[in-house]
Motif scaffolding. Structure first.
Motif, short mmCIF file in Angstrom:
data_model
loop_
_atom_site.label_atom_id
_atom_site.label_comp_id
_atom_site.label_asym_id
_atom_site.label_seq_id
_atom_site.Cartn_x
_atom_site.Cartn_y
_atom_site.Cartn_z
N ASN A 37 -36.24 30.13 118.65
CA ASN A 37 -35.74 29.86 120.00
C ASN A 37 -34.38 29.17 119.98
O ASN A 37 -33.63 29.25 120.96
N GLN A 38 -34.07 28.49 118.90
CA GLN A 38 -32.72 27.96 118.77
C GLN A 38 -31.71 29.10 118.74
O GLN A 38 -30.62 28.99 119.32
N GLY A 39 -32.09 30.19 118.08
CA GLY A 39 -31.24 31.38 118.08
C GLY A 39 -31.12 31.98 119.47
O GLY A 39 -30.03 32.39 119.90
N HIS A 40 -32.23 32.04 120.20
CA HIS A 40 -32.19 32.54 121.58
C HIS A 40 -31.25 31.69 122.44
O HIS A 40 -30.48 32.22 123.25
N ARG A 41 -31.33 30.39 122.26
CA ARG A 41 -30.51 29.50 123.09
C ARG A 41 -29.01 29.71 122.81
O ARG A 41 -28.20 29.68 123.73
N ARG A 42 -28.67 29.94 121.56
CA ARG A 42 -27.26 30.19 121.24
C ARG A 42 -26.79 31.49 121.88
O ARG A 42 -25.66 31.57 122.38
N VAL A 43 -27.65 32.50 121.88
CA VAL A 43 -27.29 33.76 122.53
C VAL A 43 -27.11 33.53 124.04
O VAL A 43 -26.11 33.98 124.63
N TYR A 44 -28.07 32.86 124.64
CA TYR A 44 -27.99 32.57 126.07
C TYR A 44 -26.71 31.81 126.41
O TYR A 44 -26.01 32.15 127.38
N GLU A 45 -26.38 30.79 125.63
CA GLU A 45 -25.20 29.96 125.92
C GLU A 45 -23.92 30.79 125.87
O GLU A 45 -23.01 30.60 126.69
N ARG A 46 -23.83 31.72 124.94
CA ARG A 46 -22.62 32.56 124.84
C ARG A 46 -22.55 33.56 125.98
O ARG A 46 -21.46 33.86 126.48
N ILE A 47 -23.71 34.07 126.41
CA ILE A 47 -23.70 34.98 127.56
C ILE A 47 -23.35 34.20 128.83
O ILE A 47 -22.55 34.66 129.67
#
Length: 256
Positions: free
Chosen positions: A211-221
């Motif tokens: 989920n840390q990876g998901h959060r990084r994706v979300y933040e960039r989007i």
């Protein structure tokens, strides 16, 4: 035909059908796909003749012909006049086909097929994350943030976590508007999502890291950063697979 006669003739042994399948052609096709992938019928060799298949499986010529037609559609055989039904090289097989992919994964001890699947998914989803960062509305961004926050609270419930995980990725794919890429990823995922060798370990710590990876994706989007979103998705999918994967990975295969 006795077992010794079958071994001599090259005809397959009857499948272990507890009950006669309702769809004989489908059942025969599944059996033959498995045998071809396992190398029982190697590339360049011919399948047993039609009468032999009929006798071995207890089916009619119509069923055999339908099964062979399905094998042709999957790219596993070619019917050559005077030469019989020849097994084709693996390079000609339709790896997006459910039966072919499933049998190939089952027989692949090296996990090379799953590595290729992850590489394909990673390339497509990275590009879709790039597009999503350009096209995401406030509503989409709110949806992604909600999913990431909910997954933080679901790290002890891997089943529900994984459902949210799939929704997160699908939201990004839908936002990209690339229907073809999304269809390919969804088709591949649907065939392996319940496969233990693909799902791998499900410990709490792994969900946290994922989920840390998901959060990084979300933040960039959310920042409307296409390149950053693509890189974050690329890294997330790579790292998540390396953690789930059992045994050493081929770094060249995964670095592509």
């Amino acid at each position: 035909m006795t077992a010794s006669q079958q071994a001599t003739s090259g005809a397959p042994a009857p499948p272990a059908w507890v009950r006669r399948p309702a769809n004989l052609a489908r059942a025969l096709t599944t059996e033959l796909v498995g045998r071809i992938v396992r190398g029982v019928y190697p590339p360049g060799t011919s399948l047993p003749a039609e009468p032999g298949l009929c006798a071995a499986f207890g089916v009619s010529r119509t069923v055999v012909r339908e099964a062979v037609k399905l094998l042709q559609e999957k790219g596993l055989v070619q019917v050559r006049q005077g030469a019989g039904t020849m097994v084709t090289p693996p390079t000609q097989w339709n790896m997006l086909d459910e039966l072919v992919l499933g049998a190939s994964i089952e027989e692949d001890e090296s996990l090379a097929i799953l590595d290729d699947l992850v590489v394909t998914r990673r390339l497509l989803e990275s590009d879709m994350a790039n597009l999503a960062a350009q096209l995401a509305t406030d509503e989409v961004i709110d949806r992604l943030r909600t999913l990431v926050d909910e997954m933080d609270a679901l790290v002890d419930d891997h089943v529900t976590y994984e459902a949210h995980d799939r929704t997160f990725h699908d939201t990004i794919m839908q936002t990209s508007r690339n229907r073809i890429a999304r269809a390919v990823v969804r088709s591949l995922e649907s065939q392996v999502i319940n496969t233990a060798r693909y799902v791998g370990k499900t410990e709490r710590a792994l969900c946290v890291a994922s989920n840390q990876g998901h959060r990084r994706v979300y933040e960039r989007i959310a920042a409307h950063d296409p390149r950053g979103a693509a890189e974050a998705m690329f890294t997330h999918i790579t790292e998540a697979w390396l953690v789930r994967r059992t045994g050493p990975a081929d770094p060249v295969r995964l670095r592509r």
